[in-house]
Design a protein around this motif. Structure first.
Motif, PDB file in Angstrom:
ATOM      1  N   HIS A 125       0.832  -1.206   0.000  1.00  0.00           N
ATOM      2  CA  HIS A 125       0.000   0.000   0.000  1.00  0.00           C
ATOM      3  C   HIS A 125       0.862   1.250   0.000  1.00  0.00           C
ATOM      4  CE1 HIS A 125      -3.318   2.709   0.940  1.00  0.00           C
ATOM      5  NE2 HIS A 125      -2.591   3.196   1.940  1.00  0.00           N
ATOM      6  N   ASN A 126       1.884   1.292   0.843  1.00  0.00           N
ATOM      7  CA  ASN A 126       2.772   2.458   0.903  1.00  0.00           C
ATOM      8  C   ASN A 126       3.554   2.639  -0.400  1.00  0.00           C
ATOM      9  OD1 ASN A 126       1.974   3.032   3.518  1.00  0.00           O
ATOM     10  ND2 ASN A 126       3.672   1.913   4.461  1.00  0.00           N
ATOM     11  N   TRP A 127       3.941   1.531  -0.995  1.00  0.00           N
ATOM     12  CA  TRP A 127       4.687   1.600  -2.257  1.00  0.00           C
ATOM     13  C   TRP A 127       3.817   2.156  -3.381  1.00  0.00           C
ATOM     14  CZ3 TRP A 127       9.499   1.785  -3.507  1.00  0.00           C
ATOM     15  CH2 TRP A 127       9.924   1.491  -4.809  1.00  0.00           C
ATOM     16  N   MET A 128       2.549   1.725  -3.432  1.00  0.00           N
ATOM     17  CA  MET A 128       1.628   2.243  -4.446  1.00  0.00           C
ATOM     18  C   MET A 128       1.342   3.724  -4.217  1.00  0.00           C
ATOM     19  SD  MET A 128      -1.009  -0.967  -4.802  1.00  0.00           S
ATOM     20  CE  MET A 128      -1.999  -0.154  -6.061  1.00  0.00           C
ATOM     21  N   GLU A 129       1.214   4.124  -2.940  1.00  0.00           N
ATOM     22  CA  GLU A 129       1.012   5.543  -2.625  1.00  0.00           C
ATOM     23  C   GLU A 129       2.219   6.364  -3.079  1.00  0.00           C
ATOM     24  OE1 GLU A 129      -1.411   7.384  -0.988  1.00  0.00           O
ATOM     25  OE2 GLU A 129      -2.774   5.669  -1.166  1.00  0.00           O
ATOM     26  N   LEU A 130       3.401   5.811  -2.865  1.00  0.00           N
ATOM     27  CA  LEU A 130       4.625   6.509  -3.246  1.00  0.00           C
ATOM     28  C   LEU A 130       4.724   6.669  -4.759  1.00  0.00           C
ATOM     29  CD1 LEU A 130       7.359   7.692  -2.282  1.00  0.00           C
ATOM     30  CD2 LEU A 130       8.312   5.404  -2.525  1.00  0.00           C
ATOM     31  N   LEU A 131       4.331   5.635  -5.494  1.00  0.00           N
ATOM     32  CA  LEU A 131       4.412   5.691  -6.949  1.00  0.00           C
ATOM     33  C   LEU A 131       3.390   6.639  -7.549  1.00  0.00           C
ATOM     34  CD1 LEU A 131       4.913   1.900  -7.741  1.00  0.00           C
ATOM     35  CD2 LEU A 131       6.632   3.701  -7.822  1.00  0.00           C
ATOM     36  N   SER A 132       2.318   6.907  -6.800  1.00  0.00           N
ATOM     37  CA  SER A 132       1.250   7.757  -7.334  1.00  0.00           C
ATOM     38  C   SER A 132       1.536   9.247  -7.172  1.00  0.00           C
ATOM     39  CB  SER A 132      -0.071   7.426  -6.641  1.00  0.00           C
ATOM     40  OG  SER A 132      -0.015   7.746  -5.257  1.00  0.00           O
ATOM     41  N   VAL A 133       2.501   9.628  -6.309  1.00  0.00           N
ATOM     42  CA  VAL A 133       2.798  11.046  -6.103  1.00  0.00           C
ATOM     43  C   VAL A 133       3.704  11.564  -7.207  1.00  0.00           C
ATOM     44  CG1 VAL A 133       2.545  10.815  -3.621  1.00  0.00           C
ATOM     45  CG2 VAL A 133       4.813  10.569  -4.637  1.00  0.00           C
ATOM     46  N   ASP A 134       3.695  12.873  -7.378  1.00  0.00           N
ATOM     47  CA  ASP A 134       4.522  13.490  -8.409  1.00  0.00           C
ATOM     48  C   ASP A 134       5.995  13.340  -8.082  1.00  0.00           C
ATOM     49  OD1 ASP A 134       2.275  14.294  -9.745  1.00  0.00           O
ATOM     50  OD2 ASP A 134       2.178  16.226  -8.696  1.00  0.00           O
ATOM     51  N   TYR A 135       6.796  13.252  -9.105  1.00  0.00           N
ATOM     52  CA  TYR A 135       8.241  13.109  -8.915  1.00  0.00           C
ATOM     53  C   TYR A 135       8.849  14.433  -8.449  1.00  0.00           C
ATOM     54  CZ  TYR A 135      13.142  12.289  -9.838  1.00  0.00           C
ATOM     55  OH  TYR A 135      14.503  12.170  -9.708  1.00  0.00           O
ATOM     56  N   SER A 136       9.717  14.324  -7.481  1.00  0.00           N
ATOM     57  CA  SER A 136      10.476  15.480  -7.002  1.00  0.00           C
ATOM     58  C   SER A 136      11.717  14.948  -6.320  1.00  0.00           C
ATOM     59  CB  SER A 136       9.641  16.311  -6.021  1.00  0.00           C
ATOM     60  OG  SER A 136       9.445  15.595  -4.818  1.00  0.00           O
TER      61      SER A 136
END
Length: 294
Positions: free
Chosen positions: A149-160
């Motif tokens: 779940h945390n990994w999918m949340e991380l992949l869904s945020v904008d790159y910075s």
């Protein structure tokens, strides 16, 4: 680099193995459920076999869909299917260890009071032990669910740059925690399986020695029965141990990092599952007689 033709051949073998496992699992559930409808009861071994077959059925479908639909981008899609596969895989290990424990308690000739108590109570305990394995598998898979779940949340945020740094830290945590967690989750039931098999072999060898005191005719028939039991136990042990080692290797060296070997590894893993499933079917008298009855 694995030749393209080898990969295609391995893929075809994997598909055939998957069809065989799904068919075997469906056949086992259908036959034993029909037996339950007719006789209104199932033996403890048959309860475990039904549970194992349902696990194999769900595990194989999850594997097929995940492999063919998410092979291109394994980090982005079908994480839930990977979680289902992990859950059913852990549950398969617990149920197999429970089957070995049941055989150890029922067949072994040990007279220790713990064995005597278990032998007296095991028939009533099996349904509760199956429920216990289900709960243990659910608890074991919770950390993987949180990580996914945390990994999918991380992949869904904008790159910075900040997200990139956090991503690297999370990836390090994932690699440091996930592998030991999975190894422990599979290692504990496998250890129970291993101890049960060792105790059962020791009991059979001890009983074999006692048969030497009987007359020739009884000794020959008894030794034949012991040899058959040891042969079946050896097959059971070899293929389940092979499955454990192949799954363990796939966790330690993720298959998607070795894309060229992916289908070869899958064909090997599920070939072992198919043979193991077949040996379990052939060990049950009801399942062996079902084709003749049909």
């Amino acid at each position: 680099m694995v030749p393209f033709k080898v990969n295609i051949f391995a893929m075809v073998v994997y598909v055939l193995e998957s069809m065989a496992i799904i068919t075997q699992s469906s056949f086992t559930v259908a036959v034993l459920c029909r037996e339950w409808v007719h006789s209104k009861k199932l033996s403890p071994v048959e309860m475990i076999l039904v549970s194992l077959s349902i696990c194999h059925f769900c595990q194989q479908w999850a594997s097929v869909v995940y492999n063919f639909c998410s092979f291109a981008k394994p980090n982005y899609i079908f994480w839930n299917l990977a979680l289902i596969w992990e859950f059913t895989n852990i549950l398969t290990f617990w149920l197999t260890s429970l089957l070995a424990l049941f055989y150890c308690v029922k067949i072994s000739s040990f007279t220790h009071q713990i064995f005597c108590w278990l032998r007296w109570r095991i028939l009533k305990l099996v349904p509760w032990l199956i429920l216990g394995t289900l709960i243990l598998a659910c608890v074991t898979v919770i950390p993987s669910a949180i990580i996914n779940h945390n990994w999918m949340e991380l992949l869904s945020v904008d790159y910075s740059p900040r997200n990139s740094t956090f991503s690297e830290r999370f990836k390090f945590f994932f690699q440091s925690f996930s592998k030991p967690h999975k190894i422990i989750g599979l290692g504990i039931p496998f250890l129970i399986f291993l101890v049960s098999v060792i105790l059962l072999v020791a009991s059979l060898v001890q009983h074999w020695g006692q048969m030497q005191r009987y007359n020739i005719s009884n000794r020959n028939s008894g030794m034949k029965a012991q040899a058959t039991a040891l042969r079946s136990l050896a097959i059971f042990f070899i293929f389940f141990t092979s499955y454990f080692l192949t799954v363990l290797i796939s966790f330690l060296v993720p298959i998607f990092e070795k894309r060229a070997w992916f289908w070869v590894c899958e064909a090997v893993i599920y070939g072992i599952v198919c043979i193991h499933s077949t040996s379990l079917m052939l060990s049950n008298p009801t399942l062996k007689k079902a084709p003749e009855a049909a």
